[in-house]
Motif scaffolding. Structure first.
Motif, PDB file in Angstrom:
ATOM      1  N   GLN A  78      31.080  37.617 -22.059  1.00 32.16           N
ATOM      2  CA  GLN A  78      32.275  38.449 -21.858  1.00 32.16           C
ATOM      3  C   GLN A  78      32.926  38.178 -20.508  1.00 32.16           C
ATOM      4  N   SER A  79      32.110  37.844 -19.497  1.00 28.02           N
ATOM      5  CA  SER A  79      32.660  37.594 -18.156  1.00 28.02           C
ATOM      6  C   SER A  79      32.653  36.102 -17.815  1.00 28.02           C
ATOM      7  N   ALA A  80      32.580  35.236 -18.827  1.00 25.43           N
ATOM      8  CA  ALA A  80      32.538  33.783 -18.609  1.00 25.43           C
ATOM      9  C   ALA A  80      33.834  33.285 -17.973  1.00 25.43           C
ATOM     10  N   THR A  81      33.739  32.176 -17.268  1.00 26.80           N
ATOM     11  CA  THR A  81      34.889  31.568 -16.597  1.00 26.80           C
ATOM     12  C   THR A  81      35.556  30.558 -17.523  1.00 26.80           C
ATOM     13  N   ALA A  82      36.869  30.671 -17.678  1.00 25.68           N
ATOM     14  CA  ALA A  82      37.635  29.714 -18.486  1.00 25.68           C
ATOM     15  C   ALA A  82      37.690  28.382 -17.742  1.00 25.68           C
ATOM     16  N   VAL A  83      37.344  27.297 -18.455  1.00 19.25           N
ATOM     17  CA  VAL A  83      37.346  25.963 -17.862  1.00 19.25           C
ATOM     18  C   VAL A  83      38.198  25.018 -18.706  1.00 19.25           C
ATOM     19  N   ARG A  84      38.680  23.932 -18.056  1.00 24.26           N
ATOM     20  CA  ARG A  84      39.537  22.947 -18.717  1.00 24.26           C
ATOM     21  C   ARG A  84      38.723  21.889 -19.447  1.00 24.26           C
ATOM     22  N   PHE A  85      39.278  21.422 -20.562  1.00 29.26           N
ATOM     23  CA  PHE A  85      38.744  20.236 -21.221  1.00 29.26           C
ATOM     24  C   PHE A  85      39.140  19.028 -20.380  1.00 29.26           C
ATOM     25  N   THR A  86      38.359  17.954 -20.441  1.00 33.20           N
ATOM     26  CA  THR A  86      38.725  16.716 -19.768  1.00 33.20           C
ATOM     27  C   THR A  86      39.996  16.165 -20.406  1.00 33.20           C
ATOM     28  N   ALA A  87      40.067  16.242 -21.732  1.00 36.46           N
ATOM     29  CA  ALA A  87      41.263  15.856 -22.482  1.00 36.46           C
ATOM     30  C   ALA A  87      41.345  16.739 -23.712  1.00 36.46           C
ATOM     31  N   LYS A  88      42.587  17.019 -24.128  1.00 35.66           N
ATOM     32  CA  LYS A  88      42.819  17.927 -25.247  1.00 35.66           C
ATOM     33  C   LYS A  88      44.003  17.414 -26.049  1.00 35.66           C
ATOM     34  N   GLY A  89      43.783  17.159 -27.340  1.00 31.55           N
ATOM     35  CA  GLY A  89      44.850  16.682 -28.201  1.00 31.55           C
ATOM     36  C   GLY A  89      45.772  17.806 -28.635  1.00 31.55           C
ATOM     37  N   LEU A 176      35.094  17.378 -31.405  1.00 27.49           N
ATOM     38  CA  LEU A 176      34.708  17.814 -30.067  1.00 27.49           C
ATOM     39  C   LEU A 176      33.614  16.867 -29.575  1.00 27.49           C
ATOM     40  N   GLN A 177      33.860  16.214 -28.452  1.00 22.95           N
ATOM     41  CA  GLN A 177      32.899  15.258 -27.903  1.00 22.95           C
ATOM     42  C   GLN A 177      32.504  15.681 -26.497  1.00 22.95           C
ATOM     43  N   GLU A 178      31.211  15.574 -26.215  1.00 24.50           N
ATOM     44  CA  GLU A 178      30.700  15.879 -24.875  1.00 24.50           C
ATOM     45  C   GLU A 178      29.731  14.777 -24.478  1.00 24.50           C
ATOM     46  N   HIS A 179      29.883  14.256 -23.277  1.00 27.57           N
ATOM     47  CA  HIS A 179      28.878  13.351 -22.730  1.00 27.57           C
ATOM     48  C   HIS A 179      28.817  13.521 -21.219  1.00 27.57           C
ATOM     49  N   GLU A 184      26.685  11.033 -12.806  1.00 32.36           N
ATOM     50  CA  GLU A 184      28.043  11.580 -12.656  1.00 32.36           C
ATOM     51  C   GLU A 184      27.951  13.040 -12.216  1.00 32.36           C
ATOM     52  N   LYS A 185      28.985  13.510 -11.558  1.00 31.92           N
ATOM     53  CA  LYS A 185      29.027  14.875 -11.028  1.00 31.92           C
ATOM     54  C   LYS A 185      29.128  15.931 -12.124  1.00 31.92           C
ATOM     55  N   ALA A 186      29.836  15.608 -13.217  1.00 30.48           N
ATOM     56  CA  ALA A 186      30.082  16.607 -14.258  1.00 30.48           C
ATOM     57  C   ALA A 186      30.240  15.905 -15.611  1.00 30.48           C
ATOM     58  N   PRO A 187      30.118  16.671 -16.693  1.00 29.70           N
ATOM     59  CA  PRO A 187      30.294  16.079 -18.032  1.00 29.70           C
ATOM     60  C   PRO A 187      31.766  15.851 -18.374  1.00 29.70           C
ATOM     61  N   VAL A 188      31.981  15.071 -19.403  1.00 29.50           N
ATOM     62  CA  VAL A 188      33.301  14.841 -19.981  1.00 29.50           C
ATOM     63  C   VAL A 188      33.324  15.559 -21.319  1.00 29.50           C
ATOM     64  N   ILE A 189      34.299  16.444 -21.528  1.00 26.01           N
ATOM     65  CA  ILE A 189      34.409  17.194 -22.788  1.00 26.01           C
ATOM     66  C   ILE A 189      35.826  17.030 -23.302  1.00 26.01           C
ATOM     67  N   VAL A 190      35.945  16.441 -24.499  1.00 26.18           N
ATOM     68  CA  VAL A 190      37.223  16.109 -25.099  1.00 26.18           C
ATOM     69  C   VAL A 190      37.305  16.759 -26.474  1.00 26.18           C
ATOM     70  N   ILE A 191      38.465  17.293 -26.830  1.00 25.06           N
ATOM     71  CA  ILE A 191      38.683  17.823 -28.169  1.00 25.06           C
ATOM     72  C   ILE A 191      40.018  17.310 -28.675  1.00 25.06           C
ATOM     73  N   ARG A 192      39.996  16.738 -29.890  1.00 25.36           N
ATOM     74  CA  ARG A 192      41.213  16.173 -30.508  1.00 25.36           C
ATOM     75  C   ARG A 192      41.196  16.418 -31.989  1.00 25.36           C
TER      76      ARG A 192
END
Length: 192
Positions: A78-89, A176-179, A184-192
């Motif tokens: 409920q109190s989660a932080t909204a984060v950006r996708f690396t790429a979004k179609g 939805l792809q995550e790797h 690397e400092k952070a993951p890559v999360i893409v949704i298309r």
């Protein structure tokens, strides 16, 4: 010859992150002035994102312990932080992502008939589709939740309805792809 100045009135769309609703306002857009605005009229940059604004996935370092990650509680989500996708179609415009510790939840508010994991680590991955109403052919939303760990690679597919001969049928939807490449400092999360 006399020139005319036109004013274009378009609906202004605003998304309410707290309520998850779309609000349409018929406020008219003003014609730009003939001269450029003065630098003093520009808004001052803010140090912290505004409430509801998406942050980078690594806004705070992602925990990477070797222990099995404990899923967040309902209160934590409920109190989660909204984060950006690396790429979004463009087909994924109704999808949002939130993060709690090393966990992310992706929610897509579009008609979804099924969710499946096509590849990668299945440990800790959860899917959720609500029960559709009697008048609906499929649930109006879907969620995918999983932990983030260096070395991860995952691919999910959210199926939907698509055109077919003489009607519609279940068809491939969003992917939805995550790797997270080790080092690397952070993951890559893409949704298309």
């Amino acid at each position: 010859m006399k020139t005319r100045r036109w004013q274009l009135v378009l609906p202004v769309l605003a998304v309410s992150a707290a309520a998850g609703t779309l609000v349409v306002s018929q406020a008219g857009a003003q014609s730009p002035p003939d001269t450029a605005p003065s630098p003093s009229a520009a808004p001052a940059p803010s140090a912290a994102p505004a409430a509801g604004e998406e942050q980078a996935i690594d806004f705070v370092p992602i925990p990477t312990s070797d222990e099995k990650p404990k899923p967040p509680s309902g209160a934590e989500w409920q109190s989660a932080t909204a984060v950006r996708f690396t790429a979004k179609g463009p087909r994924a415009r109704m999808c949002k992502m939130v993060r709690v510790r090393e966990w992310v939840k992706v929610r897509c508010d579009r008609q979804t008939t099924a969710v499946t994991q096509l590849g990668g680590a299945a440990e800790g991955a959860f899917f959720w589709l609500p029960q559709p109403k009697d008048s609906e052919p499929a649930p109006p939303t879907a969620e995918v939740m999983f932990p983030l760990r260096p070395g991860d690679r995952r691919v999910f597919e959210l199926f939907s309805y698509g055109p077919a001969y003489g009607g519609s049928m279940i068809s491939p939807g969003l992917v939805l792809q995550e790797h997270w490449i080790a080092g690397e400092k952070a993951p890559v999360i893409v949704i298309r």
